[in-house]
Each structure stands twice: as C-alpha cells, then as structure tokens.
Design an enzyme around this catalytic site. Structure first.
Site, mmCIF file in Angstrom:
data_model
loop_
_atom_site.group_PDB
_atom_site.id
_atom_site.type_symbol
_atom_site.label_atom_id
_atom_site.label_comp_id
_atom_site.label_asym_id
_atom_site.label_seq_id
_atom_site.Cartn_x
_atom_site.Cartn_y
_atom_site.Cartn_z
ATOM 1 N N TYR A 1 0.860 -1.193 0.000
ATOM 2 C CA TYR A 1 0.000 0.000 0.000
ATOM 3 C C TYR A 1 0.888 1.233 0.000
ATOM 4 O O TYR A 1 1.870 1.308 0.754
ATOM 5 C CB TYR A 1 -0.909 0.018 1.232
ATOM 6 C CG TYR A 1 -1.638 1.330 1.440
ATOM 7 C CD1 TYR A 1 -2.917 1.526 0.926
ATOM 8 C CD2 TYR A 1 -1.040 2.391 2.135
ATOM 9 C CE1 TYR A 1 -3.578 2.732 1.111
ATOM 10 C CE2 TYR A 1 -1.684 3.594 2.315
ATOM 11 C CZ TYR A 1 -2.951 3.763 1.802
ATOM 12 O OH TYR A 1 -3.606 4.958 1.970
ATOM 13 N N GLU B 1 -3.794 7.450 -3.583
ATOM 14 C CA GLU B 1 -3.651 6.135 -2.955
ATOM 15 C C GLU B 1 -3.522 5.034 -3.995
ATOM 16 O O GLU B 1 -4.227 5.042 -5.006
ATOM 17 C CB GLU B 1 -4.890 5.898 -2.077
ATOM 18 C CG GLU B 1 -4.910 4.641 -1.273
ATOM 19 C CD GLU B 1 -6.151 4.573 -0.393
ATOM 20 O OE1 GLU B 1 -6.083 5.009 0.772
ATOM 21 O OE2 GLU B 1 -7.191 4.098 -0.884
#
Length: 379
Positions: free
Chosen positions: A101, A193
């Site tokens: 991530y 993101e």
C-alpha cells in the site's frame, strides 16, 4: 472532489506510474468484447465513489469473455453503500505475489504531506489501520523542502528499503512515490492512494487500483479536473447551492440551518446536537449580504421533506442583518413555508434587521442558546 478508479488510473498513466490497460463499459455485452481485447482472463470492477466494493461483491475475476459478461450483468445496477453501479472497469487479471500500500494525504495539523506505506496492503487496509497501526509507516514531507531534498531522499530510501527490501523493488517504489508526490502537489490533491501496489512478478510492481481526491477549492485552477467531475457525487441541492454562491452539505437530521461563516456554521451544528437536535444540513451564506442568497438557501432547505424547523443564525460583520432580513421576507413572500423559522440576528444593522422582521410578525432573538433550544423544541 472524488473520481473513479478508471479516471485516477489515467492520471497515473499520464504521470508515468505503471498501470494496466483498461476499458470502461456500462453495457454487459460490451464487457465480453473488452475481455476478448484484453486477453480473456480479466477482473470486472464496479466503479463507485465509495470504498468496500470488493467485500460488497463489486469486484469479480472472470476467466473468459462469457464470464466477464455474466459478472458485469450482476454488478451493473448493484447498490454499494447507497451508490448504484453504472459503470464497470475491465482490466487484465494479474497474478499477485504480494500486496503493498502507498498513499499520500495532507495533514493539516503538521502542515505536511504524509506518505503512508505498508507491506500489508489489500482490502483489509482500513482494518489494519485500526487494529495494528504501527504496521503502516508514516513519513512526513515538508511542502517547502519537497520530496527531492537530499535529506528527504535519504530518509525515504530507508523507509522504502524497510518495506520493499529488494533493491529493484525499492528503485521502482521510489520512482512511483516521487511521481505520486508530483501528481499530488501539481493537481492540488487531498488524497492519492494505490491499494494494492502489487508485486506481479519477482521484479515488477504495478498499481492495480487507484484513488485520488481533490481539493474542491482549487478546482478553478484545473479545468481538466473539472471535466472529471461525477454528478453522482453531488446532490441536486449541492449543485444548486454552488450556483448561488452557497456552501451546502446535506445531512440526516430534521433542523435546517442557515448561518453566515463556516466556523459559526460548524459551531451552530454542534450546539444543535448539544441540545438534542440533529442538523439537516450545513449551509453557509458567506459574507455576502445579498438577500437573494437567503431566499435560495431557504428554498433549498425546504426541498428536504425531513426538515421540521429552520434555524437562521446570523452574526453580522461584513454581512448586514437588514439584508438578511430582506432575504427572509422575500422568501416568505415567494415560498410557502410550512415549518417554523427561528431567527437569531446579531451584528451590523441588527436594529434595522429586527425592525423589518418584527413588522412582518417574526420573533427575532439575540441569544444563541435560546434560539437553538427553541428550534430543537419544534422538531
């Protein structure tokens, strides 16, 4: 402003961040054609502006064009957290060896951009943030120094080496983070993101998902981003409010609020909650004294069938109380108002404003607590 995954991926592509080929369709039959063009084995992903679509059944793997069409038929029209799926993204299926991530977010407290990175990406990232937040590394980047400052680069290398370990992966991740940072700053984003930032073979990382939110207040600088705006993100009330220069957000309560100034509006909603009420909206008429804005504010609030009373809380500085009063009178002349109005009017030209309203039969107060208690009693 939020945008869909497929839109964010196109911005990633323009920024030089590795993403897959993709096609977006709203017709199930076209999903089969897209799957054939993309190689047969694909993933079918709902395009909605909310999270949790995977757990809701909005992301499916298809091993054939026929299966892609079947999944598209099931996903299109699905309700995910109150949003109806109108488009699906078709992308080649990838063999994921590991999920990472990477995210960037603005931290208003420190006035820095925070890089968040973890070797435990995937659908449970939000759970991880609650249950084991130490596994998410947070690296602050001073906006003045930027990401290319030598000291920042040295620390960044340490962080990314801890997460990605292999030099070839650290090199790719470093390049991706730098490109994400430039995208974030150049486009006035509030969130960027990648989840998952996936290891798709022993030496290759790829952005298999993308999320970008933008600062609404900076959109005037980016007409290209304005074109990406999705109407489903905004209610008709919010669209109309913007047209009239009002800041408006719908909420779930029964008390309509009309206030001048964002800070006072937030405080007003807090006090409404304190006395047992529930605000139906945030509405800031701003510093303008234009009576037309008050008229339109009342008109928009009355569209909400849940509203049982309206609180008008004005602390006039630049805003003139007499002009607010004229706007209220205009509204009562032009609109049938079937709910009680509770008015608190203090500040510039308050005597004239009160006189105008009292001549029309309104009761006007000066104490905020009394006004809020009064409007809560009406719901």
């Amino acid at each position: 402003m939020k945008i869909h995954e497929y839109q964010a991926k196109e911005l990633f592509r323009e920024a030089g961040i590795p993403v897959q080929d993709q096609e977006v369709v709203s017709d199930p039959a076209r999903s089969a054609e897209a799957a054939r063009r993309l190689g047969g084995s694909v993933v079918v992903k709902a395009q909605v502006l909310v999270g949790g679509r995977g757990k809701a059944g909005g992301v499916k793997l298809a091993k054939s064009a026929e299966e892609a069409e079947k999944h598209a038929r099931a996903i299109l029209g699905m309700d995910i957290k109150g949003e109806t799926v109108e488009k699906v993204l078709i992308a080649p299926a990838a063999e994921i060896l590991k999920e990472y991530y990477i995210g960037l977010i603005m931290d208003r407290g420190s006035k820095k951009i925070i890089l968040m990175v973890t070797k435990e990406g995937g659908v449970d990232i939000e759970e991880l943030a609650v249950t084991d937040p130490d596994k998410i590394i947070k690296f602050p980047i001073d906006i003045i120094d930027g990401i290319d400052a030598p000291a920042v680069q040295r620390k960044l290398q340490q962080v990314l080496t801890d997460v990605f370990e292999k030099p070839v992966l650290v090199e790719q991740a470093t390049d991706t983070v730098r490109r994400l940072y430039r995208l974030f700053t150049e486009k006035d984003a509030s969130l960027v993101e990648i989840n998952p930032y996936a290891l798709v073979d022993a030496n290759t990382l790829s952005a298999l998902d993308a999320k970008i939110n933008f600062d609404d207040n900076a959109l005037y600088k980016h007409p290209d981003l304005e074109e990406l705006k999705n109407p489903e993100e905004y209610s008709q009330d919010e669209i109309d409010a913007k047209q009239y220069g009002l800041s408006f957000v719908s909420m779930d309560g029964e008390i309509g609020c009309i206030v001048n100034g964002a800070g006072l509006a937030m405080a007003t909603m807090d006090i409404v909650k304190l006395y047992g009420g529930n605000p139906a909206n945030f509405l800031d008429v701003g510093g303008s004294s234009n009576p037309e804005k008050v008229l339109q504010a009342i008109r928009i609030i009355l569209r909400n069938p849940r509203v049982k009373a309206i609180l008008i809380n004005i602390f006039g500085g630049i805003t003139r109380c007499d002009d607010i009063a004229r706007g209220i009178i205009m509204a009562t002349d032009q609109i049938e108002i079937k709910v009680p109005l509770v008015i608190r009017l203090v500040g510039t030209n308050q005597e004239e404003g009160r006189r105008l309203l009292e001549e029309k039969g309104f009761v006007v107060g000066s104490d905020l607590s009394e006004a809020v208690q009064s409007v809560v009693a009406q719901q």
